[in-house]
Motif scaffolding. Structure first.
Motif, PDB file in Angstrom:
ATOM      1  N   PRO A  40       0.824  -1.209   0.000  1.00 17.50           N
ATOM      2  CA  PRO A  40       0.000   0.000   0.000  1.00 17.50           C
ATOM      3  C   PRO A  40       0.855   1.254   0.000  1.00 17.50           C
ATOM      4  O   PRO A  40       1.887   1.308   0.653  1.00 17.50           O
ATOM      5  CB  PRO A  40      -0.804  -0.124   1.302  1.00 17.50           C
ATOM      6  N   THR A  41       0.400   2.267  -0.716  1.00 23.58           N
ATOM      7  CA  THR A  41       1.114   3.544  -0.742  1.00 23.58           C
ATOM      8  C   THR A  41       0.252   4.681  -0.227  1.00 23.58           C
ATOM      9  O   THR A  41       0.758   5.747   0.058  1.00 23.58           O
ATOM     10  CB  THR A  41       1.559   3.882  -2.176  1.00 23.58           C
ATOM     11  N   ASP A  42      -1.060   4.472  -0.131  1.00 26.13           N
ATOM     12  CA  ASP A  42      -1.955   5.545   0.290  1.00 26.13           C
ATOM     13  C   ASP A  42      -2.272   5.397   1.764  1.00 26.13           C
ATOM     14  O   ASP A  42      -3.372   5.108   2.162  1.00 26.13           O
ATOM     15  CB  ASP A  42      -3.249   5.521  -0.535  1.00 26.13           C
ATOM     16  N   SER A  43      -1.290   5.607   2.604  1.00 23.50           N
ATOM     17  CA  SER A  43      -1.478   5.409   4.038  1.00 23.50           C
ATOM     18  C   SER A  43      -2.149   6.604   4.678  1.00 23.50           C
ATOM     19  O   SER A  43      -2.044   7.728   4.211  1.00 23.50           O
ATOM     20  CB  SER A  43      -0.125   5.163   4.708  1.00 23.50           C
ATOM     21  N   VAL A  44      -2.838   6.333   5.798  1.00 26.93           N
ATOM     22  CA  VAL A  44      -3.452   7.421   6.550  1.00 26.93           C
ATOM     23  C   VAL A  44      -2.441   8.070   7.478  1.00 26.93           C
ATOM     24  O   VAL A  44      -2.745   9.048   8.127  1.00 26.93           O
ATOM     25  CB  VAL A  44      -4.653   6.890   7.372  1.00 26.93           C
ATOM     26  N   ASP A  45      -1.244   7.534   7.567  1.00 26.49           N
ATOM     27  CA  ASP A  45      -0.220   8.074   8.464  1.00 26.49           C
ATOM     28  C   ASP A  45       1.114   8.013   7.739  1.00 26.49           C
ATOM     29  O   ASP A  45       1.814   7.023   7.779  1.00 26.49           O
ATOM     30  CB  ASP A  45      -0.173   7.256   9.752  1.00 26.49           C
ATOM     31  N   THR A  46       1.472   9.084   7.031  1.00 34.78           N
ATOM     32  CA  THR A  46       2.674   9.067   6.213  1.00 34.78           C
ATOM     33  C   THR A  46       3.930   8.913   7.046  1.00 34.78           C
ATOM     34  O   THR A  46       4.902   8.278   6.627  1.00 34.78           O
ATOM     35  CB  THR A  46       2.768  10.359   5.380  1.00 34.78           C
ATOM     36  N   THR A 110      -1.862  -6.640   6.166  1.00 32.69           N
ATOM     37  CA  THR A 110      -1.316  -7.132   4.896  1.00 32.69           C
ATOM     38  C   THR A 110       0.168  -7.460   4.958  1.00 32.69           C
ATOM     39  O   THR A 110       0.619  -8.366   4.273  1.00 32.69           O
ATOM     40  CB  THR A 110      -1.547  -6.101   3.765  1.00 32.69           C
ATOM     41  N   GLN A 111       0.955  -6.714   5.753  1.00 30.55           N
ATOM     42  CA  GLN A 111       2.392  -6.973   5.817  1.00 30.55           C
ATOM     43  C   GLN A 111       2.935  -6.710   7.219  1.00 30.55           C
ATOM     44  O   GLN A 111       2.416  -5.858   7.938  1.00 30.55           O
ATOM     45  CB  GLN A 111       3.153  -6.104   4.801  1.00 30.55           C
ATOM     46  N   LEU A 112       3.973  -7.465   7.569  1.00 37.88           N
ATOM     47  CA  LEU A 112       4.632  -7.332   8.868  1.00 37.88           C
ATOM     48  C   LEU A 112       6.136  -7.270   8.666  1.00 37.88           C
ATOM     49  O   LEU A 112       6.658  -7.789   7.684  1.00 37.88           O
ATOM     50  CB  LEU A 112       4.313  -8.535   9.770  1.00 37.88           C
ATOM     51  N   VAL A 129       3.607  -2.900  11.173  1.00 36.92           N
ATOM     52  CA  VAL A 129       2.465  -3.537  10.525  1.00 36.92           C
ATOM     53  C   VAL A 129       1.904  -2.594   9.470  1.00 36.92           C
ATOM     54  O   VAL A 129       1.945  -1.373   9.620  1.00 36.92           O
ATOM     55  CB  VAL A 129       1.342  -3.904  11.532  1.00 36.92           C
ATOM     56  N   GLN A 130       1.413  -3.174   8.388  1.00 41.03           N
ATOM     57  CA  GLN A 130       0.633  -2.431   7.415  1.00 41.03           C
ATOM     58  C   GLN A 130      -0.667  -3.190   7.179  1.00 41.03           C
ATOM     59  O   GLN A 130      -0.720  -4.414   7.331  1.00 41.03           O
ATOM     60  CB  GLN A 130       1.386  -2.260   6.091  1.00 41.03           C
TER      61      GLN A 130
END
Length: 234
Positions: A40-46, A110-112, A129-130
């Motif tokens: 993911p690239t559109d995170s709510v916390d850059t 999705t990813q760790l 975590v993502q």
């Protein structure tokens, strides 16, 4: 380079302008499990995403996990995994007897990734975590909190929790979005260094924790004051 433990599941690519029903289908694909996922690239916390990207890529963090920590054998860094039954979470509009049409948001990992450093007699871990937030039929823009727990567990015949951290990670769902990423990095999950023979039994579990810190915040019941009898008048 520190070895990282990764978890991958379904591909989701419903970023801009996707229909809500299509996003809901994507959520079903995530929950069913499959082979790969686009990062993911559109995170709510850059800021958190930047820290996670550094951790995920194996690059050196800007700030050491533990200042002055000794080198740690990458093969000794406990693996990280999703706790069974805690990899997804549904936020309903009408709990607890909510129907599928009453879903506000669906959360999933999705990813760790992780890094370790030995600081004196303590192992200090940085765990990232993502995941994704899927907007449900009655969901919409607004602020939500993601209840995430990190726990170091010594597995065996009698599993034992060594250390745990609970966080309520804030997230903001923008208007018009049906599917967006979130990320978090716990930077100081620490525990005493066990013997080399015992260390392979250690594992870090992450998961959504609906109960969270409710028990920690529960006020202690006050005992009723004992009334002293009035003095007798002679």
């Amino acid at each position: 380079m520190l070895r990282m433990n990764l978890m991958r599941c379904s591909r989701i690519d419903l970023r801009q302008g996707g229909e809500r029903c299509a996003a809901w289908v994507a959520a079903a694909l995530v929950l069913s499990g499959c082979s790969s996922v686009s990062t993911p690239t559109d995170s709510v916390d850059t800021g958190s995403t930047s820290r996670f990207t550094s951790l995920f890529s194996g690059s050196s963090p800007a700030t050491p996990v533990a200042a002055g920590g000794a080198a740690f054998n990458p093969d000794d860094c406990p693996p990280v995994d999703i706790r069974a039954g805690a990899g997804t979470m549904t936020l309903n509009g009408k709990p607890p007897e909510a129907a599928s049409t009453d879903v506000r948001y669906q959360l999933t990992f999705t990813q760790l990734a992780r890094q370790c450093v030995l600081n004196g007699g303590e192992v200090v871990m940085k765990v990232g975590v993502q995941g994704r937030i899927i907007v449900g039929p009655i969901g919409g823009p607004g602020s939500i909190e993601l209840p995430i727990r990190y726990a170091v567990v010594r597995e065996g015949l009698a599993p034992r929790t060594i250390a745990t951290k609970f966080k309520r990670v804030p997230a903001e769902v923008p208007a018009g979005r049906t599917n967006l990423a979130f990320s978090d990095v716990e930077e100081s999950l620490s525990f005493p260094m066990p013997s080399r023979a015992e260390l392979p039994a250690y594992i870090v579990y992450v998961g959504f924790d609906e109960i969270g810190d409710a028990s920690e915040k529960k006020p202690v019941a006050k005992k009723p004051a004992v009334k002293k009898p009035a003095p007798k008048i002679q």
